[in-house]
Design a protein around this motif. Sequence first.
Motif, PDB file in Angstrom:
ATOM      1  N   VAL A  46     123.504   1.778  93.863  1.00 29.25           N
ATOM      2  CA  VAL A  46     122.743   2.939  94.326  1.00 29.25           C
ATOM      3  C   VAL A  46     122.709   2.917  95.847  1.00 29.25           C
ATOM      4  O   VAL A  46     122.400   1.885  96.450  1.00 29.25           O
ATOM      5  CB  VAL A  46     121.301   2.927  93.771  1.00 29.25           C
ATOM      6  N   ASP A  47     123.046   4.043  96.473  1.00 34.26           N
ATOM      7  CA  ASP A  47     122.938   4.181  97.918  1.00 34.26           C
ATOM      8  C   ASP A  47     121.622   4.866  98.269  1.00 34.26           C
ATOM      9  O   ASP A  47     121.160   5.772  97.554  1.00 34.26           O
ATOM     10  CB  ASP A  47     124.108   4.992  98.478  1.00 34.26           C
ATOM     11  N   LEU A  48     121.026   4.423  99.365  1.00 32.75           N
ATOM     12  CA  LEU A  48     119.706   4.913  99.778  1.00 32.75           C
ATOM     13  C   LEU A  48     119.802   5.529 101.164  1.00 32.75           C
ATOM     14  O   LEU A  48     120.208   4.863 102.121  1.00 32.75           O
ATOM     15  CB  LEU A  48     118.694   3.759  99.802  1.00 32.75           C
ATOM     16  N   GLY A  69     115.442   0.271  85.899  1.00 34.12           N
ATOM     17  CA  GLY A  69     115.517   0.837  87.238  1.00 34.12           C
ATOM     18  C   GLY A  69     114.895   0.035  88.358  1.00 34.12           C
ATOM     19  O   GLY A  69     114.543   0.608  89.395  1.00 34.12           O
ATOM     20  N   ARG A  70     114.749  -1.294  88.211  1.00 35.20           N
ATOM     21  CA  ARG A  70     114.338  -2.112  89.354  1.00 35.20           C
ATOM     22  C   ARG A  70     115.573  -2.316  90.229  1.00 35.20           C
ATOM     23  O   ARG A  70     116.590  -2.826  89.775  1.00 35.20           O
ATOM     24  CB  ARG A  70     113.778  -3.459  88.886  1.00 35.20           C
ATOM     25  N   LEU A  71     115.468  -1.903  91.480  1.00 30.95           N
ATOM     26  CA  LEU A  71     116.605  -1.933  92.400  1.00 30.95           C
ATOM     27  C   LEU A  71     116.350  -2.977  93.476  1.00 30.95           C
ATOM     28  O   LEU A  71     115.326  -2.937  94.162  1.00 30.95           O
ATOM     29  CB  LEU A  71     116.807  -0.566  93.048  1.00 30.95           C
ATOM     30  N   LEU A  72     117.267  -3.916  93.635  1.00 28.86           N
ATOM     31  CA  LEU A  72     117.158  -4.956  94.657  1.00 28.86           C
ATOM     32  C   LEU A  72     117.950  -4.536  95.889  1.00 28.86           C
ATOM     33  O   LEU A  72     119.131  -4.206  95.804  1.00 28.86           O
ATOM     34  CB  LEU A  72     117.708  -6.280  94.114  1.00 28.86           C
ATOM     35  N   THR A  73     117.276  -4.537  97.029  1.00 27.68           N
ATOM     36  CA  THR A  73     117.945  -4.214  98.288  1.00 27.68           C
ATOM     37  C   THR A  73     117.310  -5.041  99.397  1.00 27.68           C
ATOM     38  O   THR A  73     116.580  -6.011  99.112  1.00 27.68           O
ATOM     39  CB  THR A  73     117.887  -2.698  98.575  1.00 27.68           C
ATOM     40  N   VAL A  74     117.565  -4.684 100.656  1.00 24.21           N
ATOM     41  CA  VAL A  74     117.071  -5.475 101.789  1.00 24.21           C
ATOM     42  C   VAL A  74     115.913  -4.753 102.469  1.00 24.21           C
ATOM     43  O   VAL A  74     115.867  -3.521 102.524  1.00 24.21           O
ATOM     44  CB  VAL A  74     118.196  -5.766 102.796  1.00 24.21           C
ATOM     45  N   THR A  75     114.985  -5.543 102.998  1.00 28.35           N
ATOM     46  CA  THR A  75     113.818  -4.971 103.666  1.00 28.35           C
ATOM     47  C   THR A  75     114.189  -4.288 104.959  1.00 28.35           C
ATOM     48  O   THR A  75     113.636  -3.238 105.319  1.00 28.35           O
ATOM     49  CB  THR A  75     112.780  -6.081 103.943  1.00 28.35           C
ATOM     50  N   SER A  76     115.134  -4.891 105.689  1.00 27.89           N
ATOM     51  CA  SER A  76     115.532  -4.351 106.987  1.00 27.89           C
ATOM     52  C   SER A  76     116.056  -2.923 106.830  1.00 27.89           C
ATOM     53  O   SER A  76     116.993  -2.673 106.067  1.00 27.89           O
ATOM     54  CB  SER A  76     116.625  -5.230 107.609  1.00 27.89           C
ATOM     55  N   GLY A  77     115.416  -2.004 107.542  1.00 27.72           N
ATOM     56  CA  GLY A  77     115.795  -0.603 107.440  1.00 27.72           C
ATOM     57  C   GLY A  77     114.808   0.220 106.649  1.00 27.72           C
ATOM     58  O   GLY A  77     114.876   1.458 106.652  1.00 27.72           O
ATOM     59  N   TRP A  99     107.999   1.643  96.062  1.00 26.06           N
ATOM     60  CA  TRP A  99     108.184   0.263  96.519  1.00 26.06           C
ATOM     61  C   TRP A  99     107.400  -0.645  95.583  1.00 26.06           C
ATOM     62  O   TRP A  99     106.216  -0.458  95.363  1.00 26.06           O
ATOM     63  CB  TRP A  99     107.651   0.177  97.944  1.00 26.06           C
ATOM     64  N   LEU A 100     108.060  -1.675  95.009  1.00 27.62           N
ATOM     65  CA  LEU A 100     107.387  -2.561  94.061  1.00 27.62           C
ATOM     66  C   LEU A 100     106.901  -3.862  94.689  1.00 27.62           C
ATOM     67  O   LEU A 100     105.849  -4.375  94.340  1.00 27.62           O
ATOM     68  CB  LEU A 100     108.324  -2.886  92.894  1.00 27.62           C
ATOM     69  N   LEU A 111     112.700  -1.958  94.684  1.00 29.28           N
ATOM     70  CA  LEU A 111     112.300  -0.561  94.601  1.00 29.28           C
ATOM     71  C   LEU A 111     112.423  -0.106  93.152  1.00 29.28           C
ATOM     72  O   LEU A 111     113.169  -0.708  92.362  1.00 29.28           O
ATOM     73  CB  LEU A 111     113.184   0.315  95.490  1.00 29.28           C
ATOM     74  N   GLN A 112     111.725   0.961  92.825  1.00 28.42           N
ATOM     75  CA  GLN A 112     111.858   1.563  91.495  1.00 28.42           C
ATOM     76  C   GLN A 112     112.684   2.829  91.614  1.00 28.42           C
ATOM     77  O   GLN A 112     112.375   3.702  92.438  1.00 28.42           O
ATOM     78  CB  GLN A 112     110.491   1.892  90.909  1.00 28.42           C
ATOM     79  N   VAL A 113     113.751   2.929  90.813  1.00 29.68           N
ATOM     80  CA  VAL A 113     114.535   4.154  90.772  1.00 29.68           C
ATOM     81  C   VAL A 113     114.547   4.673  89.342  1.00 29.68           C
ATOM     82  O   VAL A 113     114.420   3.907  88.379  1.00 29.68           O
ATOM     83  CB  VAL A 113     115.981   3.942  91.282  1.00 29.68           C
ATOM     84  N   GLU A 114     114.687   5.970  89.205  1.00 26.37           N
ATOM     85  CA  GLU A 114     114.724   6.612  87.893  1.00 26.37           C
ATOM     86  C   GLU A 114     116.074   7.289  87.705  1.00 26.37           C
ATOM     87  O   GLU A 114     116.527   8.034  88.577  1.00 26.37           O
ATOM     88  CB  GLU A 114     113.613   7.663  87.779  1.00 26.37           C
ATOM     89  N   GLY A 115     116.712   7.006  86.578  1.00 29.61           N
ATOM     90  CA  GLY A 115     117.998   7.627  86.288  1.00 29.61           C
ATOM     91  C   GLY A 115     118.478   7.207  84.916  1.00 29.61           C
ATOM     92  O   GLY A 115     118.048   6.184  84.372  1.00 29.61           O
ATOM     93  N   ALA A 116     119.371   7.968  84.349  1.00 32.18           N
ATOM     94  CA  ALA A 116     119.888   7.668  83.011  1.00 32.18           C
ATOM     95  C   ALA A 116     121.038   6.678  83.091  1.00 32.18           C
ATOM     96  O   ALA A 116     121.763   6.600  84.090  1.00 32.18           O
ATOM     97  CB  ALA A 116     120.361   8.957  82.340  1.00 32.18           C
ATOM     98  N   ASP A 117     121.202   5.878  82.019  1.00 33.00           N
ATOM     99  CA  ASP A 117     122.348   4.978  81.861  1.00 33.00           C
ATOM    100  C   ASP A 117     122.464   3.957  82.979  1.00 33.00           C
ATOM    101  O   ASP A 117     123.576   3.604  83.411  1.00 33.00           O
ATOM    102  CB  ASP A 117     123.655   5.779  81.766  1.00 33.00           C
TER     103      ASP A 117
END
Length: 599
Positions: A46-48, A69-77, A99-100, A111-117
């Motif tokens: 997933v791109d943010l 939909g738990r998305l792992l990314t970096v805090t910086s930014g 933000w979780l 982060l929490q994201v919502e989407g199918a599949d």
Amino acid sequence: MTNLRTHGCGGNARRIALVLLAAGIAGWAALARVHAGPEAWESRLVDLRVVTKSGGGRTLRGIVVSADGRLLTVTSGLEDASRIDAKRWNFRPVRCTGWLGSDPRTGLVLLQVEGADLSAVRIVAADNLPPEGGETFTVPRPSPEEPKQEAAFLRLSGPGVPSGNGDLLWLGGKVEEILPGSPVFNERDQFVGLVTLVDADNHRLCVARVSAPLELLDRVDLAAEAAAMRQSLEKVAARGQDPAVTSSPAWRDLQAAVGPKEAEVAADRLVQAAPRSPSAWTAAAFSYWQARALEKAEFAAKKVVAFFPQDPSAVLLLGEIEAARGRYGPAIDAILEAKERGASTAEVSLLLGKCFFAEGQWEKACDEFRAYLRFRPRHTSAWLALGQTLLRAQSWDEAVKAYTRAARLNPQSVRAWAGLAESCRQAKRWEDAASAYTELTLLEPKNSGAWFNLGLALLHSDQPSFARASFLRVVQLDPKDREGWFNLAVLSQRARDARMAIQAYRKAIEVDPAFGAAWFNLGVVYREIRRYEDASLAWKRAEAFLPGDVRPIANLALLEDALHRPSERDLELQKLDQVDAGLAQQIRSQIALGARQTR
């Protein structure tokens, strides 16, 4: 000659308590490798697009770590983000909803994201990764022009690489178009971490290593429970604010207290200074509770209830403290009273379910956990509690559903996979049990119990070669595991690997010299490879350690007859007469018939 052999695989084997499980082997882990590449990107990458408070913008990337939909990314930014827009590379809808939690040590955030599949990337334990995570790595860098593109990198080492934090990995290569938060995969296609820094000047990437279990997922879940407790207390405190108390030195000392003991002492001083203040007793009750001074906490909570007799939050606080003291009956009474006074299901049901569970009231506990989950369906701990309760109630299929949901929310939860494995085992769903045990071995690759139970599940799934590999791993991890050696020996014997069978039986006997089943089966192997004297000695030891068991005696009688040693044969038959005269007579008849046929 007839061999009377009934000691099979796992006949004397124990099943490990599943909450203690977990383990790993390079060969087995290869059966469940992670596959990076375009197919995985569509459901996991997933791109943010981050819009900052000043109106600027930047782009990050993240990887899905749970199917919900738990998305792992970096805090910086993300520090000054006012809005986060999400995008998937298969163009299916996705949106970022919040933000979780974050880990300041690693610089990672959930982060929490919502989407199918959506599907989760597999995260494996560090022991299942190559040294230093690997040597060569790939990083996806899709673009509108080339949505399936990836870049190759080499691990950097030497004096030019920043030193210090062992959780970081430095990679060298073409860094153009690589975004912070991009996932990194090694030469085995295993996920190893996220890009935290793109150093374009030196053509290198800094990568935060990620391995199982991912503690951030558990911390986010626990933080949600703590936040609910704080919210309940704040409701009480807001009704009794006393400026004279909240501006006093004793109040300031309590707010500045460091550590539970200091907080307890400060709370003592506060209630001594303001014994009639609701604010003082409310703050003291919470401080005592946190400091585990539970007797004081109970007294303070009862004071708060006396100040606010109709306030459900005050009674709920008392229920929390009673439960913490292990007084579940009074806790249930307090929580039900809070519910009567207007406390919501979301506020009371989780705690009430835990109290009913502690009292062994499985049906009531399940009802409360289900009621709570209708309000908070993404609370992993509640699904785990429901699954555990259903296991106790022996509702195996329902327990499978609850633990499956917990594992979907947190694929890094050892408790979820262990509970799922046990539920499937009890339901005799052996292939599903084997799959769950395999996940455990990837999360905690040095616990021999998971490998032992995996071996049993694979055996029931008619996969003896894989079961044998599992028991081999058991004894590699724990050379003193008697049943591990025994089951490895039996499976090797079935595979006609006499050398390994003999070695494993002898190891089992080395651990427990009185292990009669191992002595008996060792004699069988020796008989099969025509080492008759060794077979005779092994069966005599089995006879000594298995009193009353006809098998070693009967086999010895047949063996001595085949070796033309009638006196030894008759001695064994006399022993057999004392245990099973009918079998002794049957063997005499068989011997006599054989003798007539050879004349």
